[in-house]
Write an enzyme that holds these catalytic residues in place. Sequence first.
Site, PDB file in Angstrom:
ATOM      1  N   HIS A  65       0.804  -1.163  -0.022  1.00 51.56           N
ATOM      2  CA  HIS A  65       0.084  -0.124  -0.060  1.00 51.56           C
ATOM      3  C   HIS A  65       0.875   1.268   0.085  1.00 51.56           C
ATOM      4  CE1 HIS A  65      -3.976   2.163   1.781  1.00 51.56           C
ATOM      5  NE2 HIS A  65      -3.121   2.800   0.837  1.00 51.56           N
ATOM      6  N   HIS A  67       1.464   5.164  -2.062  1.00 52.13           N
ATOM      7  CA  HIS A  67       1.036   5.975  -3.076  1.00 52.13           C
ATOM      8  C   HIS A  67       2.329   6.911  -3.892  1.00 52.13           C
ATOM      9  CE1 HIS A  67      -3.123   6.354  -1.781  1.00 52.13           C
ATOM     10  NE2 HIS A  67      -2.621   5.913  -0.444  1.00 52.13           N
ATOM     11  N   ARG A  69       1.800   8.492  -6.545  1.00 51.41           N
ATOM     12  CA  ARG A  69       1.517   9.930  -6.979  1.00 51.41           C
ATOM     13  C   ARG A  69       1.441  10.335  -8.466  1.00 51.41           C
ATOM     14  NH1 ARG A  69      -1.798  10.393  -2.697  1.00 51.41           N
ATOM     15  NH2 ARG A  69      -0.722  11.338  -1.085  1.00 51.41           N
ATOM     16  N   ASN A  99      -5.436   6.459  -6.687  1.00 51.14           N
ATOM     17  CA  ASN A  99      -5.928   7.601  -6.554  1.00 51.14           C
ATOM     18  C   ASN A  99      -5.197   8.817  -7.105  1.00 51.14           C
ATOM     19  OD1 ASN A  99      -4.156   7.295  -4.155  1.00 51.14           O
ATOM     20  ND2 ASN A  99      -5.299   8.784  -3.120  1.00 51.14           N
ATOM     21  N   HIS A 177     -10.481   0.596   1.985  1.00 51.98           N
ATOM     22  CA  HIS A 177     -10.297   1.432   3.193  1.00 51.98           C
ATOM     23  C   HIS A 177     -11.718   1.653   3.885  1.00 51.98           C
ATOM     24  CE1 HIS A 177      -8.920   5.924   4.575  1.00 51.98           C
ATOM     25  NE2 HIS A 177     -10.003   5.621   5.168  1.00 51.98           N
ATOM     26  N   HIS A 221      -5.062  -1.072   6.478  1.00 58.64           N
ATOM     27  CA  HIS A 221      -5.022  -0.154   7.834  1.00 58.64           C
ATOM     28  C   HIS A 221      -5.930  -0.102   8.755  1.00 58.64           C
ATOM     29  CE1 HIS A 221      -7.283   2.743   5.135  1.00 58.64           C
ATOM     30  NE2 HIS A 221      -6.357   3.038   4.407  1.00 58.64           N
ATOM     31  N   ASP A 294       1.168   2.710   3.763  1.00 56.01           N
ATOM     32  CA  ASP A 294       0.221   3.672   3.217  1.00 56.01           C
ATOM     33  C   ASP A 294       0.903   5.161   2.957  1.00 56.01           C
ATOM     34  OD1 ASP A 294      -1.635   5.131   2.290  1.00 56.01           O
ATOM     35  OD2 ASP A 294      -2.849   5.079   4.208  1.00 56.01           O
ATOM     36  N   HIS A 298       2.623  14.433   0.620  1.00 56.41           N
ATOM     37  CA  HIS A 298       2.293  15.578   0.310  1.00 56.41           C
ATOM     38  C   HIS A 298       3.156  16.648   0.445  1.00 56.41           C
ATOM     39  CE1 HIS A 298      -1.927  14.123   0.125  1.00 56.41           C
ATOM     40  NE2 HIS A 298      -1.670  13.750   1.349  1.00 56.41           N
TER      41      HIS A 298
HETATM   42  O1  DOR Z   1      -4.320   9.252   4.724  1.00 56.11           O
HETATM   43  C1  DOR Z   1      -4.647   9.145   3.546  1.00 56.11           C
HETATM   44  N1  DOR Z   1      -3.819   9.524   2.565  1.00 56.11           N
HETATM   45  N2  DOR Z   1      -5.592   8.329   3.601  1.00 56.11           N
HETATM   46  C2  DOR Z   1      -6.204   8.054   2.453  1.00 56.11           C
HETATM   47  O2  DOR Z   1      -7.249   7.460   2.235  1.00 56.11           O
HETATM   48  C3  DOR Z   1      -5.587   8.578   1.032  1.00 56.11           C
HETATM   49  C4  DOR Z   1      -3.881   8.926   1.433  1.00 56.11           C
HETATM   50  C5  DOR Z   1      -3.676   9.744   0.287  1.00 56.11           C
HETATM   51  O3  DOR Z   1      -3.717   9.605  -0.947  1.00 56.11           O
HETATM   52  O4  DOR Z   1      -3.058  10.995   0.533  1.00 56.11           O
HETATM   53 ZN    ZN Z   2      -3.599   4.813   1.066  1.00 52.57          ZN
END
Ligand code: DOR
Ligand code: ZN
Length: 418
Positions: A65, A67, A69, A99, A177, A221, A294, A298
């Site tokens: 899991h 991201h 980006r 996502n 989720h 999670h 996870d 950002h």
């Molecule tokens: O904390 C999180 N960040 N939970 C999520 O479900 C999405 C993820 C994100 O993509 O930033």
């Molecule tokens: Zn996630």
Amino acid sequence: MSAAVSVDAVFVGRAYLGGRFEEVAVAVEGDTIAAVTKPALAPRGEETVVLGPKQLLLPGMVDLHVHMREPGLEHKEDWRSGSMSAAKGGVTCVFDMPNNVPPANTCDRLREKVAKAFSKSIVDFGLYAGCSDEPETLKPCADLFFGFKLYPEDLYSPRARPTFKLAAELGKPVFVHAEDPSLFRDSPLHSEARPPEAEASAVELALELARSTGAWLHLTHVSTKPALERVLASKALGKVTFDVTPHHMLLSDSLYRSPLAKIAKVNPPLRSEEHRAAVYAAARSGAADALVTDHAPHALAEKLSENPPPGFPGLELALHLLLKEVLEGRLPPSAIDLYSSKPARLAGLRKGVIAPGFDADLVIVELAEWSVKGSELVSKAKYTPFEGWTMRTKTVATYVRGRCVYRDGGFGEGGARA
Ligand code: DOR
Ligand code: ZN
């Protein structure tokens, strides 16, 4: 006279062999582990890597899991920076969430993402397909993704049941989720805005969808005690698996009353001590099917804004947090399996184990005390809720299928495989 047996590389040292450490030689031929022998019986290697007395050889970690980006949000992370973060953290294979902007929920977008990741990632990868109004259209490219991912808004939409049905037909997992948005509240405290009951409620719905369609449900999670109890009780009834994160194991909602509140904002939220302890216990007992980060980077400016987005980077720290718990005696050595052999087996990969026939994904770590500084992460997201934590190990080198992708702060090319 026959030629002496020789392989591409031999690693000699103390290695993790499933539950225990043993002094061995690991022979690598091409991209595969060819043999694990007593050091004295090692074949000759073109290259020999002898570990130091404070070094340990581990299998490459597998993170189900993350991201990365890209495409769409490259200012937060991209396949190069995210995979460097993985390599530095001893992670040799990552599974990327859908996502993106736009979401990875069509064959064209999945193909595009595979091409991007292939050209930029220095670790191996797998992908999830996002939810769509026409899940059937994903059938022709089913070989491009490991499973489906449903977010809270997907779970409570008409898209959920058709996605579970298709997953059952394709034999793929549905990663969920689990939070019920109808139970969210207005509160300045993040843990109160998304209370534990929201997770329990969504777990019920996900279990019902799995039971009625026959699909493999994976709850990702899981963060609360009642949800863990419900999931564990449901395992006997069908294919139900779940994972936990290092942050839900090790951090609590007290951070939301600290200067790190914005950095520590994550969904599901950090919970009270009772829930944290239950998540930790699920990891310690081996009940959990995997540990995942996870990894949700950002930009720092976004995290420090009035309404910060949820998530923070995790790939560089997870293995070392796990080893800290092992070395300080709170977790058994077998907890390493949560981030290696167990997720690899779930994903059907010959990874995460130091044994003949498995991919030569190897990590050398060294016993060393250091203090976590977010500003030093190689991820584009240079902050962490673990700021200031004392770690006991650091990554010396990471090999993906026999190729060195990280050594002493420097990165190689790798060449990823999906
Ligand atoms: O904390 C999180 N960040 N939970 C999520 O479900 C999405 C993820 C994100 O993509 O930033
Ligand atoms: Zn996630």
